[in-house]
Design an enzyme around this catalytic site. Structure first.
Site, PDB file in Angstrom:
ATOM      1  N   TYR A  25      -7.847  -1.741  14.824  1.00 48.66           N
ATOM      2  CA  TYR A  25      -7.151  -2.692  13.979  1.00 48.66           C
ATOM      3  C   TYR A  25      -7.424  -3.892  13.079  1.00 48.66           C
ATOM      4  CZ  TYR A  25      -4.206  -6.788  13.243  1.00 48.66           C
ATOM      5  OH  TYR A  25      -3.204  -8.143  12.984  1.00 48.66           O
ATOM      6  N   LYS A  60      -7.158  -3.753   8.953  1.00 52.27           N
ATOM      7  CA  LYS A  60      -6.353  -4.686   8.041  1.00 52.27           C
ATOM      8  C   LYS A  60      -7.709  -5.202   7.195  1.00 52.27           C
ATOM      9  CE  LYS A  60      -2.505  -5.863   9.779  1.00 52.27           C
ATOM     10  NZ  LYS A  60      -1.189  -5.269   9.094  1.00 52.27           N
TER      11      LYS A  60
END
Length: 253
Positions: free
Chosen positions: A145, A149
């Site tokens: 994750y 990002k």
């Protein structure tokens, strides 16, 4: 004016769509959950709302979305679809990580590229890519994750500078919130160790800053301070601190 919002069935995406409707943008709302999209459509009374159900973890669905909407002259694109997968890298299922990468990175890249090309030809438009404060560092126990990002943030920053230097009147911004009170926790199977901002506040703040062509948007004073403090630590220290913070989300150390 017309806006396209992905991941519009809940959270930041949902509230961003509602706020853009208040600004008199007709909407195209996209997500996998048809029922939630139609519920949102029924709540919005003042503008036209088109519902498109697609799974943006599938590359072809990204291209299909563009083909279905390329003649709509999208003025504002919000790349919000995404999710997290909590756990140590050795433990998280590879299939989950690949789906995450396709949703969080590949879909953002494809849609940004295709719609930006059209906006550049018209010399107008806005793109808001939803990254995260996680995009500024590594995230042990949330590695995929955080890495996704990072990609969204750095891609957006690079495009922003290219557009500025080429005098193209298209704004592109990366939204980098900290914790937000959405269903993200349930999907990622974690609990934040600090209170989050409301998605209503984050959505309004993000859209308003996008109109001002702010490259990186960080809502909330405490998150701005957190970002500033990261500059004073080494990569190793910041990563170790991130591990301690992430571990609290599951109650482990």
């Amino acid at each position: 004016m017309k806006a396209l919002v992905t991941g519009a069935s809940s959270g930041i995406g949902r509230e961003t769509a509602k706020y853009l409707a208040l600004l008199n943008y007709d909407l195209i709302i996209v997500a996998r959950n048809t029922d939630k999209l139609y519920k949102l459509r029924d709540e919005i009374k003042n503008v036209n709302v088109r519902v498109i159900t697609l799974d943006l973890s599938r590359e072809q669905d990204c291209y299909d979305l563009y083909e279905h909407t390329k003649d709509e002259n999208i003025d504002f694109l919000v790349n919000n679809a995404g999710f997290g997968a909590y756990g140590k890298f050795l433990d998280v299922q590879l299939e989950t990580e690949v789906e995450l990468m396709h949703t969080n990175m590949v879909a953002v890249h494809i849609l940004t590229k295709l719609y930006l090309q059209d906006m550049a030809k018209r010399n107008s438009g806005y793109i808001l890519n939803v990254a995260s404060l996680a995009g500024f560092s590594a995230g042990p126990t949330f590695s995929s994750y955080y890495a996704s990002k990072n990609y969204v943030l750095r891609l957006t920053e690079a495009i922003h500078e290219e557009l500025r230097r080429d005098n193209i009147n298209v704004g592109i911004s990366a939204l980098c919130p900290g914790p937000v009170k959405t269903n993200f926790n349930d999907v990622a199977n974690v609990k934040f160790c600090v209170d989050g901002l409301t998605p209503e506040y984050v959505a309004k703040y993000a859209v308003d800053k996008t109109f001002k062509n702010k490259m990186v948007i960080i809502p909330g004073f405490s998150m701005k301070v957190t970002k500033l403090l990261e500059h004073f630590g080494s990569e190793k220290l910041v990563t170790r601190v991130a591990y301690r913070i992430q571990s609290r989300k599951s109650g482990t150390q």
